[in-house]
Design a protein around this motif. Sequence first.
Motif, PDB file in Angstrom:
ATOM      1  N   VAL A 102       0.767  -1.132  -0.067  1.00 10.87           N
ATOM      2  CA  VAL A 102       0.027   0.068   0.007  1.00 10.87           C
ATOM      3  C   VAL A 102       0.971   1.136   0.225  1.00 10.87           C
ATOM      4  N   PHE A 103       0.575   2.107  -0.844  1.00  9.88           N
ATOM      5  CA  PHE A 103       1.407   3.411  -0.834  1.00  9.88           C
ATOM      6  C   PHE A 103       0.671   4.574  -0.145  1.00  9.88           C
ATOM      7  N   GLY A 130      -5.843 -10.921   8.357  1.00  3.92           N
ATOM      8  CA  GLY A 130      -4.693 -12.359   8.151  1.00  3.92           C
ATOM      9  C   GLY A 130      -3.552 -11.860   6.980  1.00  3.92           C
ATOM     10  N   GLN A 131      -3.868 -10.972   6.249  1.00  2.00           N
ATOM     11  CA  GLN A 131      -3.072 -10.760   5.247  1.00  2.00           C
ATOM     12  C   GLN A 131      -1.856  -9.822   5.529  1.00  2.00           C
ATOM     13  N   PRO A 132      -0.424 -10.179   5.476  1.00  7.46           N
ATOM     14  CA  PRO A 132       0.550  -9.008   5.539  1.00  7.46           C
ATOM     15  C   PRO A 132       0.451  -7.958   4.747  1.00  7.46           C
ATOM     16  N   MET A 133       0.630  -6.679   5.290  1.00 12.10           N
ATOM     17  CA  MET A 133       0.306  -5.665   4.421  1.00 12.10           C
ATOM     18  C   MET A 133       1.704  -4.889   4.832  1.00 12.10           C
ATOM     19  N   ARG A 134       2.282  -4.314   3.376  1.00 13.52           N
ATOM     20  CA  ARG A 134       3.436  -3.558   3.564  1.00 13.52           C
ATOM     21  C   ARG A 134       3.229  -2.002   2.973  1.00 13.52           C
ATOM     22  N   TRP A 166       5.260  -2.828   8.086  1.00 14.22           N
ATOM     23  CA  TRP A 166       4.360  -3.949   7.664  1.00 14.22           C
ATOM     24  C   TRP A 166       3.846  -4.565   9.023  1.00 14.22           C
ATOM     25  N   PHE A 167       2.445  -5.054   8.727  1.00 20.40           N
ATOM     26  CA  PHE A 167       1.732  -5.608   9.875  1.00 20.40           C
ATOM     27  C   PHE A 167       0.793  -6.578   9.080  1.00 20.40           C
ATOM     28  N   THR A 168       0.255  -7.553  10.245  1.00 25.74           N
ATOM     29  CA  THR A 168      -0.654  -8.607   9.781  1.00 25.74           C
ATOM     30  C   THR A 168      -1.933  -8.301  10.469  1.00 25.74           C
TER      31      THR A 168
END
Length: 316
Positions: A102-103, A130-134, A166-168
């Motif tokens: 994600v920007f 549950g999806q790792p996001m960066r 990042w986070f999940t």
Amino acid sequence: MIEMFHFLPASASGAAARFDLLMLALMLLTGAVALAVTLLIVWFSFHYRKGSGADRSDAPAGNRIIEVAWIVTPLLLFMGMYVWAAYDYAQLYRGPANAMPVFVVAKQWMWKLEHANGHREIDELHVPLGQPMRLVMTSQDVIHSFYVPAFRIKQDVVPGRYTTLWFTPTRTGEFHLFCAEYCGTEHSVMGGRIVVMPPADFTRWLQQGTSQPGIAAHGFELFRRHGCSGCHSAGSSVHAPDLNGLLGRTVHLQDGRTLVADENYIRDSMLLPKKDVVAGFEPIMPSFAGQLSEEEIMAIIEYLRQTGAEHASASK
Ligand code: CUA
């Protein structure tokens, strides 16, 4: 149990669970040490108070075993805490490879967010459970800070470079987003929410209302419009580095330095082309500073990332 007493905000990410456990362990360990010291002080004060009948004859001059024990035991315990905390901290900066990008562009006083398929949001971020996001973040003016207490994450967002986070998410619902760096008059209202949705709902949401092309496609269009493709293509008469698969590649520079190409390197190459000249090339590239918005720079980087992925699958 901790949440029951509202000592902490909701725990809604993988990092939150880990840091809460660490915090609890640290509280218990320091609490136990404080309690032991306090009890000993109270006991000695009472037992050896003036006029008490305690036996004061034949007082020991020292005890090597006790001294070694009280030095070594806390040392090992607290070094253990340090290793545990350092490991968790390092995890914060090493996201998994499958993280969804994600920007984020911060400005006075809002958060502008864009998903890879071009879906844009303001002061809101929708993410699947549950999806790792960066997050790849920069600022268009002053320093801001992306802070989500329920995820236990905070990272400064700085003009002129990228920072990542990042986070999940581990729980559906809405969570507060704050700006945690004083950034001017309306700093206190610069915030929003993170909406964590079940994956199927998120997929449906992501497809809604995206008439614009994905970020990489937009980047390709900019890559041609600004003439980048004129020099950086295989058939070009100008001698310029090949950009296929550049992200993650090791680059040798003219001054002998070596670096691994990341987002910040590509960004600097566009805006400050004389900074990191690739070995074997002339420093003839013009600077694009002032000609590209932060969103456009991110789009070009995403286009290059995609060509890298295509390049890698083609050469397999
Ligand atoms: Cu942005 Cu404070």
